[in-house]
Write a protein that holds these residues in place. Structure first.
Motif, PDB file in Angstrom:
ATOM      1  N   GLY A 314       0.788  -1.232   0.000  1.00 46.50           N
ATOM      2  CA  GLY A 314       0.000   0.000   0.000  1.00 46.50           C
ATOM      3  C   GLY A 314       0.810   1.266   0.000  1.00 46.50           C
ATOM      4  O   GLY A 314       0.643   2.123   0.865  1.00 46.50           O
ATOM      5  N   ASN A 315       1.716   1.402  -0.958  1.00 50.09           N
ATOM      6  CA  ASN A 315       2.492   2.632  -1.106  1.00 50.09           C
ATOM      7  C   ASN A 315       2.573   2.995  -2.579  1.00 50.09           C
ATOM      8  O   ASN A 315       2.269   2.178  -3.454  1.00 50.09           O
ATOM      9  CB  ASN A 315       3.887   2.469  -0.493  1.00 50.09           C
ATOM     10  CG  ASN A 315       4.654   1.303  -1.099  1.00 50.09           C
ATOM     11  OD1 ASN A 315       5.065   1.349  -2.248  1.00 50.09           O
ATOM     12  ND2 ASN A 315       4.837   0.236  -0.309  1.00 50.09           N
ATOM     13  N   VAL A 316       2.989   4.218  -2.849  1.00 49.35           N
ATOM     14  CA  VAL A 316       2.949   4.736  -4.223  1.00 49.35           C
ATOM     15  C   VAL A 316       3.786   3.894  -5.177  1.00 49.35           C
ATOM     16  O   VAL A 316       3.340   3.519  -6.264  1.00 49.35           O
ATOM     17  CB  VAL A 316       3.430   6.201  -4.253  1.00 49.35           C
ATOM     18  CG1 VAL A 316       3.534   6.697  -5.694  1.00 49.35           C
ATOM     19  CG2 VAL A 316       2.477   7.089  -3.461  1.00 49.35           C
ATOM     20  N   GLY A 317       5.019   3.576  -4.780  1.00 48.95           N
ATOM     21  CA  GLY A 317       5.905   2.828  -5.670  1.00 48.95           C
ATOM     22  C   GLY A 317       5.360   1.451  -6.010  1.00 48.95           C
ATOM     23  O   GLY A 317       5.358   1.046  -7.181  1.00 48.95           O
ATOM     24  N   SER A 318       4.891   0.725  -4.996  1.00 49.83           N
ATOM     25  CA  SER A 318       4.368  -0.621  -5.232  1.00 49.83           C
ATOM     26  C   SER A 318       3.122  -0.587  -6.104  1.00 49.83           C
ATOM     27  O   SER A 318       2.942  -1.430  -6.996  1.00 49.83           O
ATOM     28  CB  SER A 318       4.052  -1.302  -3.897  1.00 49.83           C
ATOM     29  OG  SER A 318       5.222  -1.527  -3.147  1.00 49.83           O
ATOM     30  N   ILE A 319       2.244   0.371  -5.847  1.00 50.85           N
ATOM     31  CA  ILE A 319       1.021   0.481  -6.643  1.00 50.85           C
ATOM     32  C   ILE A 319       1.345   0.777  -8.106  1.00 50.85           C
ATOM     33  O   ILE A 319       0.783   0.172  -9.025  1.00 50.85           O
ATOM     34  CB  ILE A 319       0.092   1.559  -6.054  1.00 50.85           C
ATOM     35  CG1 ILE A 319      -0.442   1.108  -4.690  1.00 50.85           C
ATOM     36  CG2 ILE A 319      -1.061   1.865  -7.008  1.00 50.85           C
ATOM     37  CD1 ILE A 319      -1.204   2.170  -3.936  1.00 50.85           C
ATOM     38  N   LEU A 320       2.283   1.689  -8.342  1.00 46.50           N
ATOM     39  CA  LEU A 320       2.674   2.010  -9.716  1.00 46.50           C
ATOM     40  C   LEU A 320       3.265   0.796 -10.423  1.00 46.50           C
ATOM     41  O   LEU A 320       2.969   0.531 -11.595  1.00 46.50           O
ATOM     42  CB  LEU A 320       3.687   3.165  -9.721  1.00 46.50           C
ATOM     43  CG  LEU A 320       3.134   4.553  -9.417  1.00 46.50           C
ATOM     44  CD1 LEU A 320       4.278   5.558  -9.308  1.00 46.50           C
ATOM     45  CD2 LEU A 320       2.152   4.995 -10.499  1.00 46.50           C
ATOM     46  N   TYR A 321       4.113   0.047  -9.705  1.00 43.18           N
ATOM     47  CA  TYR A 321       4.735  -1.134 -10.315  1.00 43.18           C
ATOM     48  C   TYR A 321       3.692  -2.196 -10.641  1.00 43.18           C
ATOM     49  O   TYR A 321       3.714  -2.799 -11.725  1.00 43.18           O
ATOM     50  CB  TYR A 321       5.799  -1.695  -9.376  1.00 43.18           C
ATOM     51  CG  TYR A 321       6.588  -2.839  -9.977  1.00 43.18           C
ATOM     52  CD1 TYR A 321       7.317  -2.666 -11.157  1.00 43.18           C
ATOM     53  CD2 TYR A 321       6.602  -4.091  -9.386  1.00 43.18           C
ATOM     54  CE1 TYR A 321       8.039  -3.708 -11.715  1.00 43.18           C
ATOM     55  CE2 TYR A 321       7.325  -5.148  -9.933  1.00 43.18           C
ATOM     56  CZ  TYR A 321       8.042  -4.952 -11.098  1.00 43.18           C
ATOM     57  OH  TYR A 321       8.752  -5.987 -11.650  1.00 43.18           O
TER      58      TYR A 321
END
Length: 339
Positions: A314-321
């Motif tokens: 649940g963070n920006v980097g993981s969601i984008l990936y």
């Protein structure tokens, strides 16, 4: 196995560190995936517009991949990753016997994951049409030497450097099991299609185990290269030098006649087809005998049970990936449905 720091003493909440570090690392892999795809698209459009004859050459596909992924996207991703604090596992030598055991275990995961991927593709094919094998098409439309160079050297070196060394060094504080899982899943997602996701993820977890035990990415590069050789390059070499036109044998009598007329080619194709399954069976035996021993002493996650997924995913980097990788998988399915 050397212990990683479980978290800075002054950090009140390990979830905060986990979310921040995971987001940073995942953002780098998002850049690796997204930039490579955009760069590949631009290169192909330019070539089709101004140098169209090059697009039909046997080396074009691999060249686009190498330039877009390794020459453009990889340096951008590394610039993001290099500032993330890293802790390297203790460097240890691995015996030849243990290396061979890991090799056989790798084939178990490779073939098991490939069967799962083929099954999923078959189910998808019922709804969206036949899903063509991207691997087979890439190998068939490429020159042999470039396929060997890419599959046996370039891809293992760069992929192991990013998905084992850089990722695990920066997320090892989450515990060994978590590091293995993240390394494998990130590697599977990176392939951008369901055909390769399952075996790449499973193989990536085993390679992560090798790196955690040795602290030396060269062992994982070696195993990765050997798997690629038997899984893709050996059949390609045999097809090239000992071709066997099975499509022309429509009846059992024609097939028997073809085998009798080309016994060496038939034996080579049979060997290439079944050798990975033999290796996989031997690897399964080794899994039963050694896997528990190999993971004894693994450090647990510092995150509390029941609250581990949220700060990691649940963070920006993981969601984008996740978005770019899943989007690539969907695009592959739609593209196959339309062709």
């Amino acid at each position: 196995m050397q212990s990683y720091p479980q978290g800075d003493p002054g950090m009140p909440d390990i979830r905060e560190r986990t979310s921040r570090s995971t987001s940073h690392v995942a953002l780098a892999f998002f850049v690796l995936m997204a930039v490579s795809q955009v760069a590949a698209l631009i290169i192909q459009l330019v070539v089709l517009r101004f140098f169209r004859p090059l697009a039909s050459t046997g080396w074009f596909l691999w060249t686009v991949t190498i330039v877009s992924l390794y020459c453009i996207a990889a340096p951008c991703a590394y610039l993001i990753l290099r500032d993330v604090p890293a802790t390297v596992p203790e460097r240890r030598r691995m015996s030849a016997k243990t290396t061979v055991i890991f090799l056989f275990m790798a084939f178990t995961l490779l073939m098991g994951g490939a069967l799962i991927g083929q099954g999923v593709n078959t189910v998808i094919g019922f709804f969206f049409g036949e899903q063509n094998s991207q691997i087979t098409e890439a190998m068939a439309n490429s020159t042999l030497w470039l396929s060997c160079l890419y599959s046996l050297l370039i891809a293992p070196l760069l992929e192991e450097f990013f998905f084992r060394k850089l990722l695990i060094d920066r997320l090892g504080f989450l515990g060994d099991w978590s590091a293995m899982l993240l390394s494998g899943v990130a590697f599977g997602l990176f392939h951008g299609n369901l055909e390769q996701f399952f075996y790449a993820a499973l193989l990536g977890m085993l390679l992560a185990l090798v790196y955690l035990k040795t602290g030396n990415v060269l062992y994982t590069v070696l195993i990765h290269s050997v798997v690629n050789f038997f899984g893709g390059i050996l059949p390609t070499i045999i097809d090239h030098y000992l071709p066997l036109d099975l499509a022309g044998a429509e009846t059992n009598e024609q097939l028997i006649a073809l085998i009798r007329s080309q016994p060496l080619s038939a034996a080579a194709h049979l060997l290439a087809a079944y050798l990975p399954y033999i290796f996989a069976f031997v690897g399964l035996v080794f899994f039963c005998l050694y896997f528990r021993r190999m993971t004894t002493g693994f450090r647990p996650s510092p995150l509390p049970r029941g609250g581990r997924a949220a700060p990691i995913v649940g963070n920006v980097g993981s969601i984008l990936y996740l978005v770019v990788c899943i989007g690539s998988m969907i695009l592959t399915i739609v593209s196959n449905a339309l062709t």
